[in-house]
Design an enzyme around this catalytic site. Structure first.
Site, PDB file in Angstrom:
ATOM      1  N   HIS A 118       0.947  -1.031  -0.104  1.00  0.00           N
ATOM      2  CA  HIS A 118       0.092   0.033  -0.056  1.00  0.00           C
ATOM      3  C   HIS A 118       0.809   1.340   0.078  1.00  0.00           C
ATOM      4  O   HIS A 118       0.694   2.043  -0.771  1.00  0.00           O
ATOM      5  CB  HIS A 118      -0.808   0.174   1.355  1.00  0.00           C
ATOM      6  CG  HIS A 118      -1.741   1.288   1.545  1.00  0.00           C
ATOM      7  ND1 HIS A 118      -3.281   1.289   1.055  1.00  0.00           N
ATOM      8  CD2 HIS A 118      -1.437   2.532   1.922  1.00  0.00           C
ATOM      9  CE1 HIS A 118      -3.393   2.423   1.285  1.00  0.00           C
ATOM     10  NE2 HIS A 118      -2.354   3.198   1.993  1.00  0.00           N
ATOM     11  N   GLU A 119       2.043   1.311   0.949  1.00  0.00           N
ATOM     12  CA  GLU A 119       2.651   2.459   1.081  1.00  0.00           C
ATOM     13  C   GLU A 119       3.588   2.659  -0.199  1.00  0.00           C
ATOM     14  O   GLU A 119       3.912   3.737  -0.845  1.00  0.00           O
ATOM     15  CB  GLU A 119       3.667   2.316   2.257  1.00  0.00           C
ATOM     16  CG  GLU A 119       2.913   2.254   3.481  1.00  0.00           C
ATOM     17  CD  GLU A 119       1.862   3.476   3.743  1.00  0.00           C
ATOM     18  OE1 GLU A 119       1.976   4.743   3.119  1.00  0.00           O
ATOM     19  OE2 GLU A 119       0.675   3.241   4.334  1.00  0.00           O
TER      20      GLU A 119
ATOM     21  N   GLU B 274      -6.240   7.169  -1.578  1.00  0.00           N
ATOM     22  CA  GLU B 274      -6.185   5.880  -0.881  1.00  0.00           C
ATOM     23  C   GLU B 274      -7.063   4.830  -1.374  1.00  0.00           C
ATOM     24  O   GLU B 274      -6.336   3.442  -1.158  1.00  0.00           O
ATOM     25  CB  GLU B 274      -7.071   6.294   0.615  1.00  0.00           C
ATOM     26  CG  GLU B 274      -6.246   7.045   1.512  1.00  0.00           C
ATOM     27  CD  GLU B 274      -4.672   6.558   2.053  1.00  0.00           C
ATOM     28  OE1 GLU B 274      -4.760   5.338   2.360  1.00  0.00           O
ATOM     29  OE2 GLU B 274      -3.921   7.336   1.892  1.00  0.00           O
TER      30      GLU B 274
ATOM     31  N   HIS C 293       1.739   4.418  -2.749  1.00  0.00           N
ATOM     32  CA  HIS C 293       1.588   5.669  -2.634  1.00  0.00           C
ATOM     33  C   HIS C 293       2.910   6.326  -3.509  1.00  0.00           C
ATOM     34  O   HIS C 293       2.788   7.241  -4.127  1.00  0.00           O
ATOM     35  CB  HIS C 293       1.541   6.037  -1.207  1.00  0.00           C
ATOM     36  CG  HIS C 293       0.143   5.991  -0.508  1.00  0.00           C
ATOM     37  ND1 HIS C 293      -0.801   6.890  -1.143  1.00  0.00           N
ATOM     38  CD2 HIS C 293      -0.301   5.553   0.423  1.00  0.00           C
ATOM     39  CE1 HIS C 293      -1.863   6.616  -0.442  1.00  0.00           C
ATOM     40  NE2 HIS C 293      -1.602   5.792   0.632  1.00  0.00           N
TER      41      HIS C 293
END
Length: 310
Positions: A166-167, A239, A170
């Site tokens: 997930h990070e 997100e 980003h």
């Protein structure tokens, strides 16, 4: 085009629309103050002349220069600001690592190989009792991923890998850069709108200047709400993209769903407001429990993840 690629493409269009809106409002405020500065008689004609540089838009240019300088300063210091206030440790693969640190580093390498990426973000462990994570950095070359010690202890291997994915998403999507720029533009817009109501307002008797003053007065009231809504919309869109990116890299949406559920339960059962006081990184967190959060609700994020065709 895969389901994942369609989602990314759609969200990029939404992001570009929000950024265009931000820049338009930013320029409009500068032009209004310039119209007051030159004591314009006709606001429409004055704005046209300022936009076509028949009259030099001094305030507007200064606003953009100030924004650019602040962004440059933030680029140099953003990571240290994000890590400030906490005890943290860099996971340095050139040194002896604990078994848990080794595992985290291996998970990152697996994801980098899966995504065919040629950069390696720095990995940090933040000594904290709450479960969370964030990414930082202007671009791939100075990027970092930070995980709290509580998160590492309480998630299983796949859940931890999903959070790192997930990070990493980003970083791939340039979300940190986007968040930083939008935040800086918002603050400058609010400052200029507020101060310009009291400055440049002396004896402005021409109708165009007075109309510009009136518009700025209205903007002074509505801008805080407008920028908050735009930031929330933009960040929530990012997100969903990062969640989708994690599921895509994992070839499975279940680990990310389980991780979100565990983190949400942790914040439901504990109050961390007095422990985690770094407000700068709240928008960058994997999870944000505030009512007017920049993040979508966990329920909506899980529903969105369940719709993903991997």
């Amino acid at each position: 085009m895969t389901n994942f690629e369609k989602i990314i493409a759609q969200n990029r269009l939404k992001t570009n629309a929000v950024l265009t809106t931000y820049c338009a409002i930013f320029a409009f405020i500068g032009l209004l103050v310039d119209a007051i500065r030159i004591n314009a008689n006709d606001l429409g004609i004055a704005l046209f002349k300022l936009m076509t540089f028949q009259i030099f838009p001094t305030i507007t240019i200064v606003m953009f220069v100030v924004a650019f300088v602040i962004i440059l300063v933030c680029i140099q210091n953003f990571s240290s600001i994000m890590l400030s206030g906490d005890e943290y440790k860099l996971i340095d693969p050139s040194k002896v690592l604990s078994s848990k640190e080794n595992q985290i580093h291996r998970l990152l390498l697996e994801l980098l190989e899966e995504a065919k990426l040629h950069f390696e973000p720095k990995l940090y462990i933040i000594n904290a009792p709450y479960m969370n994570a964030f990414a930082s950095g202007w671009d791939e070359s100075n990027s970092l991923i930070a995980l709290t010690s509580a998160l590492i202890e309480r998630l299983d291997r796949d859940e931890l890998k999903a959070v790192i994915a997930h990070e990493l998403s980003h970083i791939r999507h340039n979300d940190i850069r986007l968040t930083m720029c939008v935040g800086i533009l918002s603050n400058i817009m609010l400052l200029v709108a507020n101060f310009s109501v009291y400055f440049f307002m002396g004896n402005r008797k021409n109708s165009g200047a007075n109309l510009a003053r009136m518009i700025l007065w209205v903007l002074q009231i509505i801008l805080p709400f407008l920028t908050l809504l735009l930031q929330m919309y933009l960040s929530r869109t990012r997100e969903y993209m990062a969640d989708s990116g994690a599921a895509f890299l994992m070839h499975d949406n279940k680990p990310m769903i389980r991780a979100l559920q565990k983190i949400s339960n942790d914040y439901t059962n504990n109050d961390y407001k007095e422990i985690d006081k770094n407000s700068t990184r709240s928008a960058a967190y994997l999870f944000n429990a505030e009512m007017f959060s920049t993040h979508p609700s966990i329920k909506n994020r899980i529903q969105s993840l369940r719709k993903r065709v991997i």
